[in-house]
Motif scaffolding. Structure first.
Motif, PDB file in Angstrom:
ATOM      1  N   SER A 169       4.016   4.779  -1.938  1.00 57.40           N
ATOM      2  CA  SER A 169       4.336   3.932  -0.794  1.00 57.40           C
ATOM      3  C   SER A 169       3.686   2.615  -0.786  1.00 57.40           C
ATOM      4  O   SER A 169       2.584   2.892  -0.712  1.00 57.40           O
ATOM      5  CB  SER A 169       4.280   4.513   0.511  1.00 57.40           C
ATOM      6  OG  SER A 169       5.014   3.674   1.546  1.00 57.40           O
ATOM      7  N   ILE A 170       4.327   1.639  -1.130  1.00 60.49           N
ATOM      8  CA  ILE A 170       3.630   0.031  -1.216  1.00 60.49           C
ATOM      9  C   ILE A 170       4.330  -0.728  -0.426  1.00 60.49           C
ATOM     10  O   ILE A 170       5.506  -0.708   0.144  1.00 60.49           O
ATOM     11  CB  ILE A 170       3.568  -0.238  -2.711  1.00 60.49           C
ATOM     12  CG1 ILE A 170       4.930  -0.406  -3.328  1.00 60.49           C
ATOM     13  CG2 ILE A 170       2.679   0.660  -3.553  1.00 60.49           C
ATOM     14  CD1 ILE A 170       4.961  -1.234  -4.645  1.00 60.49           C
ATOM     15  N   GLN A 171       3.729  -1.826  -0.352  1.00 61.75           N
ATOM     16  CA  GLN A 171       4.233  -3.031   0.321  1.00 61.75           C
ATOM     17  C   GLN A 171       4.864  -4.112  -0.501  1.00 61.75           C
ATOM     18  O   GLN A 171       4.599  -4.162  -1.839  1.00 61.75           O
ATOM     19  CB  GLN A 171       3.231  -4.029   1.198  1.00 61.75           C
ATOM     20  CG  GLN A 171       2.308  -3.391   2.392  1.00 61.75           C
ATOM     21  CD  GLN A 171       3.414  -3.070   3.515  1.00 61.75           C
ATOM     22  OE1 GLN A 171       3.650  -1.807   4.045  1.00 61.75           O
ATOM     23  NE2 GLN A 171       4.362  -3.890   3.703  1.00 61.75           N
ATOM     24  N   GLU A 172       5.874  -4.682  -0.112  1.00 60.70           N
ATOM     25  CA  GLU A 172       6.718  -5.754  -0.712  1.00 60.70           C
ATOM     26  C   GLU A 172       5.715  -6.563  -1.413  1.00 60.70           C
ATOM     27  O   GLU A 172       4.972  -6.954  -1.005  1.00 60.70           O
ATOM     28  CB  GLU A 172       7.695  -6.378  -0.091  1.00 60.70           C
ATOM     29  CG  GLU A 172       9.173  -6.607  -0.755  1.00 60.70           C
ATOM     30  CD  GLU A 172      10.166  -7.164   0.054  1.00 60.70           C
ATOM     31  OE1 GLU A 172      10.034  -7.683   1.329  1.00 60.70           O
ATOM     32  OE2 GLU A 172      11.246  -7.042  -0.358  1.00 60.70           O
ATOM     33  N   GLY A 173       5.916  -6.847  -2.936  1.00 59.61           N
ATOM     34  CA  GLY A 173       4.991  -8.014  -3.553  1.00 59.61           C
ATOM     35  C   GLY A 173       3.919  -7.322  -4.081  1.00 59.61           C
ATOM     36  O   GLY A 173       3.417  -7.819  -5.201  1.00 59.61           O
TER      37      GLY A 173
ATOM     38  N   THR B 165       6.339  -5.129 -11.278  1.00 58.24           N
ATOM     39  CA  THR B 165       5.398  -6.094 -10.779  1.00 58.24           C
ATOM     40  C   THR B 165       6.184  -6.763  -9.439  1.00 58.24           C
ATOM     41  O   THR B 165       7.481  -6.834  -9.612  1.00 58.24           O
ATOM     42  CB  THR B 165       5.110  -7.109 -11.602  1.00 58.24           C
ATOM     43  OG1 THR B 165       6.204  -7.627 -12.357  1.00 58.24           O
ATOM     44  CG2 THR B 165       4.135  -6.701 -12.915  1.00 58.24           C
ATOM     45  N   ALA B 166       5.517  -7.403  -8.637  1.00 58.91           N
ATOM     46  CA  ALA B 166       5.901  -7.905  -7.418  1.00 58.91           C
ATOM     47  C   ALA B 166       7.217  -7.249  -7.032  1.00 58.91           C
ATOM     48  O   ALA B 166       8.191  -7.732  -6.956  1.00 58.91           O
ATOM     49  CB  ALA B 166       6.502  -9.410  -7.869  1.00 58.91           C
ATOM     50  N   SER B 167       6.870  -5.847  -6.467  1.00 54.57           N
ATOM     51  CA  SER B 167       7.786  -5.189  -5.980  1.00 54.57           C
ATOM     52  C   SER B 167       8.730  -5.637  -4.802  1.00 54.57           C
ATOM     53  O   SER B 167       8.223  -6.651  -4.066  1.00 54.57           O
ATOM     54  CB  SER B 167       7.317  -3.736  -5.475  1.00 54.57           C
ATOM     55  OG  SER B 167       6.480  -3.853  -4.715  1.00 54.57           O
ATOM     56  N   ARG B 168      10.147  -5.181  -4.753  1.00 50.61           N
ATOM     57  CA  ARG B 168      11.015  -5.547  -3.763  1.00 50.61           C
ATOM     58  C   ARG B 168      11.542  -4.448  -3.096  1.00 50.61           C
ATOM     59  O   ARG B 168      11.384  -3.308  -3.502  1.00 50.61           O
ATOM     60  CB  ARG B 168      12.074  -6.418  -4.462  1.00 50.61           C
ATOM     61  CG  ARG B 168      11.682  -7.396  -5.100  1.00 50.61           C
ATOM     62  CD  ARG B 168      12.753  -7.940  -5.859  1.00 50.61           C
ATOM     63  NE  ARG B 168      12.418  -9.155  -6.914  1.00 50.61           N
ATOM     64  CZ  ARG B 168      13.317  -9.629  -7.844  1.00 50.61           C
ATOM     65  NH1 ARG B 168      14.369  -9.232  -8.048  1.00 50.61           N
ATOM     66  NH2 ARG B 168      12.690 -10.465  -8.480  1.00 50.61           N
ATOM     67  N   ALA B 169      11.828  -4.591  -1.745  1.00 50.22           N
ATOM     68  CA  ALA B 169      12.307  -3.589  -1.073  1.00 50.22           C
ATOM     69  C   ALA B 169      13.581  -2.739  -1.867  1.00 50.22           C
ATOM     70  O   ALA B 169      13.713  -1.526  -1.862  1.00 50.22           O
ATOM     71  CB  ALA B 169      12.996  -3.935   0.274  1.00 50.22           C
ATOM     72  N   ALA B 170      14.388  -3.568  -2.704  1.00 51.85           N
ATOM     73  CA  ALA B 170      15.699  -3.095  -3.462  1.00 51.85           C
ATOM     74  C   ALA B 170      14.976  -2.228  -4.677  1.00 51.85           C
ATOM     75  O   ALA B 170      15.830  -1.278  -5.130  1.00 51.85           O
ATOM     76  CB  ALA B 170      16.223  -4.294  -4.053  1.00 51.85           C
TER      77      ALA B 170
ATOM     78  N   THR C 175       9.037  10.222  -9.716  1.00 59.36           N
ATOM     79  CA  THR C 175       8.025   9.614  -8.699  1.00 59.36           C
ATOM     80  C   THR C 175       9.068   9.084  -7.698  1.00 59.36           C
ATOM     81  O   THR C 175      10.040   7.965  -7.980  1.00 59.36           O
ATOM     82  CB  THR C 175       7.131   8.549  -9.394  1.00 59.36           C
ATOM     83  OG1 THR C 175       6.479   9.230 -10.180  1.00 59.36           O
ATOM     84  CG2 THR C 175       6.435   7.768  -8.238  1.00 59.36           C
ATOM     85  N   LYS C 176       8.823   9.122  -6.534  1.00 61.26           N
ATOM     86  CA  LYS C 176       9.726   8.531  -5.405  1.00 61.26           C
ATOM     87  C   LYS C 176       8.887   7.550  -4.891  1.00 61.26           C
ATOM     88  O   LYS C 176       7.894   7.486  -4.079  1.00 61.26           O
ATOM     89  CB  LYS C 176       9.914   9.588  -4.122  1.00 61.26           C
ATOM     90  CG  LYS C 176      10.920   9.188  -3.178  1.00 61.26           C
ATOM     91  CD  LYS C 176      11.283  10.244  -2.264  1.00 61.26           C
ATOM     92  CE  LYS C 176      12.345   9.846  -1.144  1.00 61.26           C
ATOM     93  NZ  LYS C 176      12.966  10.829  -0.381  1.00 61.26           N
ATOM     94  N   LEU C 177       9.473   6.458  -5.055  1.00 59.04           N
ATOM     95  CA  LEU C 177       8.668   4.910  -4.743  1.00 59.04           C
ATOM     96  C   LEU C 177       9.566   4.303  -3.597  1.00 59.04           C
ATOM     97  O   LEU C 177      10.903   4.296  -3.366  1.00 59.04           O
ATOM     98  CB  LEU C 177       8.974   3.865  -5.983  1.00 59.04           C
ATOM     99  CG  LEU C 177       8.419   2.613  -5.533  1.00 59.04           C
ATOM    100  CD1 LEU C 177       6.974   2.401  -5.529  1.00 59.04           C
ATOM    101  CD2 LEU C 177       8.707   1.610  -6.660  1.00 59.04           C
ATOM    102  N   SER C 178       8.753   4.051  -2.458  1.00 56.35           N
ATOM    103  CA  SER C 178       9.233   3.379  -1.249  1.00 56.35           C
ATOM    104  C   SER C 178       8.462   2.101  -1.224  1.00 56.35           C
ATOM    105  O   SER C 178       7.145   2.074  -1.042  1.00 56.35           O
ATOM    106  CB  SER C 178       8.786   4.160  -0.130  1.00 56.35           C
ATOM    107  OG  SER C 178       9.072   3.518   1.062  1.00 56.35           O
ATOM    108  N   VAL C 179       9.171   1.153  -0.858  1.00 57.30           N
ATOM    109  CA  VAL C 179       8.542  -0.297  -0.835  1.00 57.30           C
ATOM    110  C   VAL C 179       9.014  -0.767   0.386  1.00 57.30           C
ATOM    111  O   VAL C 179      10.129  -1.171   0.643  1.00 57.30           O
ATOM    112  CB  VAL C 179       9.243  -1.282  -2.128  1.00 57.30           C
ATOM    113  CG1 VAL C 179       8.564  -2.663  -1.814  1.00 57.30           C
ATOM    114  CG2 VAL C 179       9.093  -0.782  -3.603  1.00 57.30           C
ATOM    115  N   LYS C 180       7.967  -1.011   1.048  1.00 59.82           N
ATOM    116  CA  LYS C 180       8.419  -1.418   2.726  1.00 59.82           C
ATOM    117  C   LYS C 180       8.178  -3.311   2.923  1.00 59.82           C
ATOM    118  O   LYS C 180       7.385  -3.674   2.328  1.00 59.82           O
ATOM    119  CB  LYS C 180       7.109  -1.059   3.419  1.00 59.82           C
ATOM    120  CG  LYS C 180       6.968   0.337   3.614  1.00 59.82           C
ATOM    121  CD  LYS C 180       6.017   1.052   4.322  1.00 59.82           C
ATOM    122  CE  LYS C 180       5.934   2.527   4.156  1.00 59.82           C
ATOM    123  NZ  LYS C 180       4.965   3.214   4.816  1.00 59.82           N
ATOM    124  N   PRO C 181       9.098  -3.522   3.474  1.00 61.06           N
ATOM    125  CA  PRO C 181       9.223  -4.953   3.640  1.00 61.06           C
ATOM    126  C   PRO C 181       8.257  -5.530   4.511  1.00 61.06           C
ATOM    127  O   PRO C 181       7.646  -4.950   5.179  1.00 61.06           O
ATOM    128  CB  PRO C 181      10.667  -5.185   4.253  1.00 61.06           C
ATOM    129  CG  PRO C 181      10.951  -4.159   4.807  1.00 61.06           C
ATOM    130  CD  PRO C 181      10.235  -2.856   4.119  1.00 61.06           C
TER     131      PRO C 181
END
Lengths: 110, 113
Positions: free
Chosen positions: B12-16, B77-82, B107-113
């Motif tokens: 789980s990470i933050q956008e960007g 890199t520079a992850s997005r919610a999408a 791996t289940k990736l969750s990108v939080k806006p």
């Protein structure tokens, strides 16, 4: 234009029934596959056909029988459905390397 | 036994931020592929790296392969919610098993806006 399509999208049925899932690809690929994805998202190959000939047959109960009427179609027939058959079934096709997946058929056996 | 094993199982990470996922496998391979699966959808091919390649790029994706360690990594890199999805590695042993992809657990990736 859908590259790999499957029907039906959802299938709910009783134990002991026989059901079929159909798959069609319009990519002109020679090879088609069936995969099973369980509730834990683990994806495992079941069968592979190349130009209508079976080339991969993993350890799958013989209640599962694939049929390829032509290289654009690969259908999966399941006899005597069991509770453990509940899963998402994916069809895929490839020419070399990359595989293109269908949207999946969600099978629930009650 | 399963060929590919992804690590971590969930991220789980933050956008960007950047996201790195790893994959280990057990036998020799012809190529290794990464796929993405959005919830309730089919798998989408992201990138293929051959056994004689060490690194490959595609847009914001960077894949590395270390055949001596039998491992691969996927960097977004520079992850997005999408980008929120499950990511799977798959190995192709080639030869008579060509096309017989062995998938990891993902791996289940969750990108939080």
């Amino acid at each position: 234009d859908t590259a790999v399509s499957q029907t039906p999208k959802y299938l709910v049925t009783q134990m002991g029934n026989d059901k079929s899932i159909k798959c069609e690809q319009n990519l002109g690929h020679d090879t088609m596959y069936w995969y099973k994805q369980d509730s834990k998202k683990f994806l495992k190959i079941m069968f592979s056909y190349n130009n209508k000939e079976l080339i991969i047959n993993e350890t799958v109960p013989n209640r599962f029988s694939p049929k390829s009427p032509d290289k654009a179609h690969l259908n999966l027939h399941i006899n005597s459905l069991e509770l453990g058959d509940s899963a998402v079934y994916f069809c895929a096709s490839s020419q070399v390397g990359t595989q293109y997946f269908g949207p999946g058929t969600r099978l629930l056996v009650l | 036994s399963q060929q590919g094993e992804e690590d971590p199982q969930a991220l789980s990470i933050q956008e960007g931020e950047n996201a790195t996922m790893n994959c280990s496998y057990k036998t020799s391979i012809n190529n290794l592929q990464w796929y993405r699966q959005n919830s309730g959808r089919g798998l989408v091919h992201l990138i293929l790296i051959r056994s004689n390649e060490r690194e490959k790029h595609s847009g914001r994706l960077r894949v590395t392969l270390d055949t001596s360690k039998k491992s691969s990594s996927l960097l977004i890199t520079a992850s997005r919610a999408a980008d929120t999805a499950s990511y799977f590695c798959a190995t192709d042993r080639g030869g008579g098993s060509q096309g017989n992809l062995i998938f990891g657990k993902g791996t289940k990736l969750s990108v939080k806006p």
